[in-house]
Enzyme design. Structure first.
Site: not given
Length: 318
Positions: A153, A176, A236, A265, A283, A285
């Protein structure tokens, strides 16, 4: 006409809330907003900018006047979106502001992992030295290697561009496939899951947490990966079976891992923390001032657009 009331939870840069405060009656005080406080007061609010707590059935029921919940980030697995929908509450997220910062963190983790920076840093900090002419101390070069992107994505495609700048070939797995023209333009190739797992030198995860993706990287998958391969997760934590990863790292089934998210976490098992072939971050990012400000502005626009103009931006529970 009275202004709509908005509750902002978590810790968010004030500069990201300027437009929201100019438009609505906003309450934001992370010093007092415990979950218990939120449950007690949420019925007073029309909109919720959510960070740092779960919007489960209990919380949604407490928000008897809520019209919209917007997650302060792209992930929304901490929100019961179907229950919110049943209550007539729009749920939205912020997919744009997280894209580049999370891609940057992914590349940082890839580089730190394959070049074994945790091990090198620890050796030097402990007052020691090693001769990296010895193969057991060497890392892996990225140029000419294959990156497998699981979930192609916004973030996955951005990571692909960064990786290509480092000389990597990119294959991807997605529910897809892209059309052939777009694949050619982006210089990427679709691979079925097993092919990606077997061919990639580095696998990076960018899929959402869904029943179909939870635990998809497990003991069987790690056995199929190259022994020289690395896995990186800035998506995730539940995408990886953590205990299986620990075993794979201990047994040399894969070379290493870079983790920004964890299945358990904020608790990270001691077994994982003790390994020198994994590098970890909490976490983080989107952990830059620029990123968090941009995300807060995007969340604000979600609220303003819906409550002021009736337009639901980035809705995830249609």
């Amino acid at each position: 006409m009275s202004k709509a009331k908005i509750l902002v939870t978590g810790i968010i840069p004030e500069q990201g809330l300027t437009e929201l405060k100019e438009t609505f009656d906003v309450f934001y005080d992370p010093e007092v907003e415990t979950r218990e406080w939120i449950l007690e007061h949420l019925s007073e609010y029309d909109g919720l900018l959510l960070m740092g707590t779960k919007a489960d059935k209990e919380l949604i029921d407490a928000g008897s006047n809520l019209k919209i919940i917007t997650a302060n980030g792209v992930g929304f697995d901490h929100i019961d979106i179907e229950y919110a929908k049943s209550k007539g509450i729009v749920v939205s997220n912020c997919p744009t502001g997280v894209r580049v910062p999370t891609a940057e963190m992914t590349i940082a983790l890839i580089l730190a992992t394959v070049r074994r920076l945790y091990m090198y840093d620890k050796i030097v900090r402990d007052g020691n030295w090693v001769d990296v002419s010895e193969e057991k101390y060497m890392g892996m070069s990225l140029q000419g290697k294959t990156l497998g992107v699981f979930g192609f994505g916004r973030i996955g495609s951005e990571v692909a561009k960064f990786a290509q700048a480092l000389g990597m070939k990119v294959i991807y797995n997605n529910p897809t496939p892209l059309d052939a023209e777009l694949e050619a333009k982006l210089d990427v190739k679709f691979a079925d899951f097993d092919t990606m797992v077997q061919e990639a030198d580095v696998i990076t995860l960018h899929a959402p947490a869904l029943p179909s993706t939870t635990g998809v990287f497990n003991a069987d998958v790690f056995k199929k990966m190259k022994k020289t391969a690395y896995i990186v997760n800035a998506a995730r934590g539940v995408l990886i079976k953590q205990d299986d990863l620990i075993d794979a790292l201990k047994n040399g089934e894969i070379a290493g891992a870079g983790l920004d998210v964890f299945e358990t976490e904020p608790i990270v098992p001691a077994e994982l923390r003790e390994l020198d072939n994994v590098i970890m971050s909490p976490h983080a990012g989107t952990g830059t001032l620029e990123a968090r400000t941009a995300i807060a502005k995007e969340a604000s626009k979600n609220l303003i657009s819906f409550l002021q103009d009736g337009q639901a931006l980035n809705q995830v529970n249609k």
